[in-house]
Structures are given as C-alpha cells and as structure tokens.
Design a protein around this motif. Structure first.
Motif, PDB file in Angstrom:
ATOM      1  N   HIS A   1      -5.208 -13.581  -0.329  1.00  0.00           N
ATOM      2  CA  HIS A   1      -6.590 -13.173  -0.116  1.00  0.00           C
ATOM      3  C   HIS A   1      -7.534 -14.325  -0.413  1.00  0.00           C
ATOM      4  O   HIS A   1      -7.250 -15.191  -1.245  1.00  0.00           O
TER       5      HIS A   1
ATOM      6  N   ASN B   1     -17.045  -2.894  -3.427  1.00  0.00           N
ATOM      7  CA  ASN B   1     -15.627  -3.124  -3.134  1.00  0.00           C
ATOM      8  C   ASN B   1     -15.087  -4.267  -3.983  1.00  0.00           C
ATOM      9  O   ASN B   1     -14.041  -4.146  -4.631  1.00  0.00           O
TER      10      ASN B   1
ATOM     11  N   TYR C   1     -15.926   3.444  -4.183  1.00  0.00           N
ATOM     12  CA  TYR C   1     -15.673   2.347  -5.112  1.00  0.00           C
ATOM     13  C   TYR C   1     -16.238   2.606  -6.508  1.00  0.00           C
ATOM     14  O   TYR C   1     -16.429   1.682  -7.285  1.00  0.00           O
TER      15      TYR C   1
ATOM     16  N   PHE D   1       0.846  -1.180   0.000  1.00  0.00           N
ATOM     17  CA  PHE D   1       0.000   0.000   0.000  1.00  0.00           C
ATOM     18  C   PHE D   1       0.890   1.241   0.000  1.00  0.00           C
ATOM     19  O   PHE D   1       1.947   1.263   0.618  1.00  0.00           O
TER      20      PHE D   1
ATOM     21  N   SER E   1      -5.812   5.656  -2.040  1.00  0.00           N
ATOM     22  CA  SER E   1      -6.413   6.933  -1.679  1.00  0.00           C
ATOM     23  C   SER E   1      -5.876   8.092  -2.499  1.00  0.00           C
ATOM     24  O   SER E   1      -6.472   9.172  -2.504  1.00  0.00           O
TER      25      SER E   1
ATOM     26  N   SER F   1     -11.872  -4.527  -6.613  1.00  0.00           N
ATOM     27  CA  SER F   1     -10.631  -5.009  -5.994  1.00  0.00           C
ATOM     28  C   SER F   1     -10.333  -6.485  -6.238  1.00  0.00           C
ATOM     29  O   SER F   1      -9.246  -6.948  -5.889  1.00  0.00           O
TER      30      SER F   1
ATOM     31  N   THR G   1      -8.224   1.820  -0.667  1.00  0.00           N
ATOM     32  CA  THR G   1      -6.852   1.331  -0.702  1.00  0.00           C
ATOM     33  C   THR G   1      -5.933   2.301  -1.428  1.00  0.00           C
ATOM     34  O   THR G   1      -4.857   2.630  -0.951  1.00  0.00           O
TER      35      THR G   1
ATOM     36  N   ASP H   1     -10.764   1.100  -6.136  1.00  0.00           N
ATOM     37  CA  ASP H   1     -10.814   0.908  -4.684  1.00  0.00           C
ATOM     38  C   ASP H   1     -10.078   2.078  -4.044  1.00  0.00           C
ATOM     39  O   ASP H   1      -8.904   1.991  -3.702  1.00  0.00           O
TER      40      ASP H   1
ATOM     41  N   GLU I   1      -6.712  -8.238  -5.573  1.00  0.00           N
ATOM     42  CA  GLU I   1      -6.589  -9.001  -4.339  1.00  0.00           C
ATOM     43  C   GLU I   1      -6.222 -10.459  -4.597  1.00  0.00           C
ATOM     44  O   GLU I   1      -5.556 -11.085  -3.769  1.00  0.00           O
TER      45      GLU I   1
END
Length: 474
Positions: free
Chosen positions: A385, A372, A448, A24, A457, A376, A455, A452, A380
């Motif tokens: 995940h 979401n 969303y 991230f 931002s 994602s 995540t 995403d 993911e």
C-alpha cells in the motif's frame, strides 16, 4: 527521564510500505438473502392499508400543531422515527411559521431545538442567541441533562467561525460525560449514543431502528405515531430485502466471470453499463455518460496511487495527497450512481455540475478519506500500500502517529463545518441534492467510526441484522 515520542521521517513512512498482500474475510451472508420469503400477500396488504390510515392521522397532527414547543417536538420526533418525508410540505410550512414567530429565547432547550431544526432544514440562523446562556465564567447555564443534550446536538450544526458552538460542544461533552454513569438507563443510552455520534450525523434508517424502542418507553409518546413508525419500518425492510435478493443474484452471476479477473471484470462492467442504459430508457440513458466519466477519473487516481506505492513516493503535503486520494475514496462516483437512478429531479445540469467537482462533494470525500485513513493506516502499511494521509501528515509536520491522528480529526471537523456552510448556501441545485450528499457523509462517518467496517464488514453484522433481518416488534 521523560521519553519524547519519535517523530516521523520519510524512511519511516517508506519502510512501512511492505509488499505482503492483504487478505479479506469472505461474505458472512452467503445466500441468506436469496432464501428470503416475504409475508403473505394478504398480510402485506393489511400492513400497507393500515399504514396509510395512520399516515393521514399523523398528517392532521402536523397541520394542527400551532404552538412553537409542540411543533418542534413533533417535527424532531417524526424525523427520528423516519416519518418526516411523508409530510415535507406541511413541515416546511410549520418551520417557516417557527422562523417568523416570536419564541421564548430564555428556554435553552427550546432555543437549541429551534436552532437545530431550522439549520438542518436550510435556514442560516445565527448562533449568537446562545451567548446569552453563558455565565461570567464562560460556562453555559443548563438546568438538566435533556437541555445539555439538546445544546450538544444543536452545536454540531456549526460552520467555520461559529465560536460559541465550538465552546458549547466542549462544555456539553464534558458535562454529559461527567453525569453519564448516574443517569437512568434510557437517558443514559441516549447520552452515550450522542457522545459517540451527534444526532445530525446519524444514518437516517439506523436512527429510526434505534429510536423506535426508545420512543416506545417515553411517557409522552403518541401511540398513533409509534404504530405508524413500526409499520413503516417493517414495510421498508420488506422492500430492502427484496432488493438485496436481486443484488445477491447479480453478484453470484458476476462471480462466474472472476477467474480471468481484470479482463472479465471489465467486460462485465461494460455489460452492466449497457443494462443500466436499457433500464433507464431513451430519455435517461444519457446519464450513464457521467458515471463512465467519473469511473475514468477513479481509474486514473488509483493508477497514481499504485505509482506512489511502487516508487515509494510520499506526497509532500496532505493537500497534495488529497488531490488524488479524495478521488479514490469514490465519493463522486457513489453520488453519481445515486443520481443516475433517481427520478426526473435529476437533470443534465445537475450531472454537469457534478463533473465540475463541486466543493460540497469534496467535503464529503475529504471526510470519507480522512476517516478511512485513521482506521486503516496501520493495517494497510503492513501490506502492499502507498502512504496514507496519516503518514503524509506525519512527514509534513514531523510528528508522531498519534498526534497526526488528532490533527486529522480536526481536519474532519473542519470538513463538516465547510459542508454545513455549503448546505446553508442557496444554489441552483434542488435542496435534495445537498441532503443526499450529507447523507453519504453520515454513512462514511458510521462505516469508519470504530474500525474500517468497509473492509471488516463482520463488525457491522449486528447492524445489518437489525436493519434487514429483524422486524420491529408490536
């Protein structure tokens, strides 16, 4: 030869669950809000005093409006500019007058605006009135783009079974898309914005910031309302920046506890609960019990998802998946956190209701979870995940990922319809509670919408800047 897209098997879903750790990006803001400097005390005092004068001038306008078209235009303007909360009683009285009064039911723009405002404010008005605007071929007869846009926005306050509103959305969307390139810039911006997010689903403060410059260009604008809207937004921005400064300080202190990660995080969480209880005081500290209970639910649900991942288990149906993943999207916890810090309107009965996992909150959580996962899933599955609702749907229905995306979008729309029906259904809870939950759904829709953004931002940096950094200009 036509190639058929491959359908999903359980091995396809499991093979997508690789064990690489996701990464991230760091915060884009650093200590930006720590260095925030508010305006001088005299300037802020002047802004506050001027806003109070303008507020009362607008109140006279609201009370004095006595014709249905003018009332509706004034209310929708105040809502979009973020000023309606100052006149809740007056607007309630005016909407009751609108509901009980005769009106020109041959004017589609007026009918659409009336329907929109009444449903948005809790009146379960039927949509049958729109049937009279359809021609022999089933198309809606609309004179201009403004009317099409009004019908389009009204139709999104639909519930299950509102077939005429489903048809209105399909028709108006196609018509608006067809004329978009030929519209003058301001109207084109309005239509483009609506096609991306219909009016009812927009975040209130973001709509205010976006609409102020649009309203400024309108020939029929009211200068008093415009000035009040600008001042009000700038004063709110000052308050938000002060709060962000406090939050940033708290986050810096928390960061010092991270090296031992889980142990220190848990201890910090307990300290946070204690400090919240102290701040709430003896009459409201009981509220923290409910947040603790819901955080236990979150931990259990996250543990179940970890088990799915480690065992490479894929739920057999999307409903089985949602029984767990609705909890991990944290909708109930966010709502409870909001309620805990509110005033006396939040009673023990409301918090007890929250622990019954009401359908209204489930609708919000479903919207957030499915939105979401659409944005994602592919990312993911590269990391460590579990299978998402998208992968689950692919397996359940033996379909492609793109087909699963489209069907899950339909499920999101169904959740919005269910939420609207619950919003219109009288309950023992104050109407404000339902409005707050709908606001959370709007936020999830925005976060969303394109990616995403929770995540990544950095994708909403411009929005953050517009809301918290740049004031509206006079």
């Amino acid at each position: 030869m036509v190639l058929t897209p491959p359908v999903c098997s359980v091995n396809d879903v499991r093979q997508g669950q690789r064990k690489d750790r996701p990464t991230f990006h760091p915060s884009l803001w650093g200590d930006f809000f720590l260095t925030y400097q508010p305006p001088t005390a005299p300037k802020r005092a002047y802004m506050t005093e001027r806003a109070e004068v303008l507020k009362e001038e607008v109140r006279k306008m609201v009370k004095g409006a006595n014709e249905i078209p003018n009332i509706l235009d004034l209310i929708i303007t105040l809502q979009r500019l973020g000023l309606d909360n100052y006149y809740e009683n007056e607007i309630d009285e005016q909407l009751l007058f609108v509901y009980d009064s005769d009106y020109d039911d041959r004017d589609l723009n007026l009918v659409s605006l009336r329907f929109y405002l009444l449903r948005k404010n809790g009146y379960d008005v039927p949509p049958d009135v729109f049937k009279s605007f359809k021609d022999n071929e089933g198309n809606f007869v609309a004179d201009n783009t403004k009317t099409l846009l009004s019908l389009y926005n009204a139709a999104y306050l639909r519930t299950q079974g509102d077939k005429v509103l489903d048809e209105a959305i399909i028709f108006t969307r196609s018509q608006l898309e067809a004329v978009l390139d030929s519209l003058e810039s301001t109207l084109a911006d309005e239509v483009s914005h609506a096609l991306q997010t219909p009016l009812f689903r927009r975040i209130r403060i973001l709509e205010t910031r976006t609409y102020i410059p649009i309203y400024k260009k309108e020939a029929a604008r009211n200068e008093v309302i415009l000035e009040f809207a600008k001042l009000n937004f700038n004063l709110l921005q000052l308050l938000y920046c002060e709060e962000l400064k406090t939050v940033t300080l708290c986050e810096e202190n928390a960061a010092e506890l991270l090296p031992e990660y889980m142990k220190d995080f848990y201890l910090h969480l307990l300290k946070t609960f204690d400090s919240c209880e102290d701040e709430l005081g003896p009459n409201k500290s009981f509220r923290m019990f409910y947040l603790k209970e819901l955080l236990k639910v979150l931990v259990r649900a996250n543990s179940q998802e970890i088990k799915w991942r480690d065992e490479q288990y894929v739920p057999k149906t999307i409903n089985e998946h949602l029984e767990i993943s609705r909890a991990t999207v944290e909708g109930f916890q966010v709502a409870c956190s909001s309620f805990v810090g509110m005033g006396d309107i939040i009673t023990k009965e409301i918090l007890d209701w929250l622990l019954t996992y009401p359908e209204l909150l489930k609708c919000f959580s479903t919207i957030a979870r499915l939105s979401n996962d659409i944005k994602s899933t592919e990312r993911e599955q590269i990391g460590a995940h579990h299978a998402s609702t998208v992968g689950c749907y692919m397996l359940q229905h033996r379909t492609t990922m793109n087909d699963a995306y489209e069907r899950i979008k339909d499920l999101i729309e169904d959740a919005w319809k269910d939420m609207m029906k619950l919003f219109l259904t009288p309950t023992e809870q104050p109407k404000l509670i339902a409005k707050i939950v709908v606001d959370f759904a709007r936020t999830a829709d925005y976060i969303y919408k394109k990616t995403d953004a929770f995540t990544f931002s950095h994708t909403i940096k411009d929005m953050i800047t517009m809301l918290y950094v740049e004031p509206t200009l006079f």
